[in-house]
Motif scaffolding. Structure first.
Motif, PDB file in Angstrom:
ATOM      1  N   LYS A  44       1.050  -1.261   0.066  1.00 21.46           N
ATOM      2  CA  LYS A  44       0.087  -0.077  -0.008  1.00 21.46           C
ATOM      3  C   LYS A  44       1.066   1.346  -0.106  1.00 21.46           C
ATOM      4  CE  LYS A  44      -3.973   1.925   2.269  1.00 21.46           C
ATOM      5  NZ  LYS A  44      -4.853   1.706   3.759  1.00 21.46           N
ATOM      6  N   ARG A  45       1.840   1.472   0.808  1.00 16.17           N
ATOM      7  CA  ARG A  45       2.762   2.322   0.814  1.00 16.17           C
ATOM      8  C   ARG A  45       3.716   2.661  -0.494  1.00 16.17           C
ATOM      9  NH1 ARG A  45       3.598   7.220   1.903  1.00 16.17           N
ATOM     10  NH2 ARG A  45       5.990   7.865   2.278  1.00 16.17           N
TER      11      ARG A  45
ATOM     12  N   GLU B  31       1.283   4.131  -2.716  1.00 16.36           N
ATOM     13  CA  GLU B  31       1.259   5.583  -2.618  1.00 16.36           C
ATOM     14  C   GLU B  31       2.280   6.468  -3.024  1.00 16.36           C
ATOM     15  OE1 GLU B  31       0.649   5.886   1.520  1.00 16.36           O
ATOM     16  OE2 GLU B  31      -1.369   5.288   1.540  1.00 16.36           O
TER      17      GLU B  31
END
Length: 192
Positions: free
Chosen positions: A122-123, A126
């Protein structure tokens, strides 16, 4: 066809004795020191069983989605999650923890590791959006998506073939222009 039974030495002896072939150069040397004969099994091969196999099967029943984590790297150095789970349970049981507790601890560790990987993805996603880049592929696909990726067919006419054909056309035109009295319209050897 009893003459075909036996090893290389006995077959070649029979063929030479029956005058079916000339005596090979290596036959005398092989008769003086014959090759070793290895014992054959009678079909009673024992199945290789590792101590963690029962835990691996339990893990596979509990987490069927973990089977398709990376089916291609069967002989990789990084073991699959089920093997890691089984080894961890064995390690904990050797340290004196009961089997049920060891299985629950190993299961919690697997779920925590999986959750960390999802957070890391997820990071990364992003960061890719912030840098205007394409995000990396998902580390954990659903079983359905995994099968769809495996069944995806390759394109029939890849663009690289088209590019090669165009390059050949250009080279042909350059060669025809370099010839004295050559015309590019004289020879069309590749038409689309």
């Amino acid at each position: 066809m009893s003459w075909m039974k036996g090893d290389l030495l006995s077959k070649s002896r029979r063929l030479v004795g029956g005058l079916a072939m000339r005596e090979p150069v290596w036959l005398k040397a092989m008769e003086t020191s014959p090759p070793p004969v290895f014992p054959r099994s009678n079909g009673n091969l024992k199945k290789i069983v590792l101590p963690e196999d029962s835990y691996v099967r339990r893990f596979a029943r509990k987490h069927p989605e973990a089977k398709l984590v990376d089916p291609i790297k069967v002989s990789a150095f990084i073991p699959d999650p089920a093997r890691v789970y089984g080894c961890r349970v064995l390690e904990l049981t050797k340290n004196g923890i009961s089997e049920d507790d060891a299985m629950s601890v190993a299961n919690m560790e697997y779920l925590a590791e999986r959750k960390e990987k999802k957070k890391a993805y997820k990071r990364l996603k992003e960061l890719a959006v912030l840098q205007d880049k394409v995000p990396p592929p998902k580390p954990y696909l659903s079983a359905k998506k995994e099968m769809q990726i495996q069944e995806k067919k390759a394109p029939t006419d890849p663009p690289s073939v088209r590019r090669l054909v165009n390059q050949l056309k250009q080279q042909k035109e350059v060669l025809l222009q370099d010839k004295p009295g050559g015309n590019t319209n004289q020879d069309h050897w590749i038409d689309e």
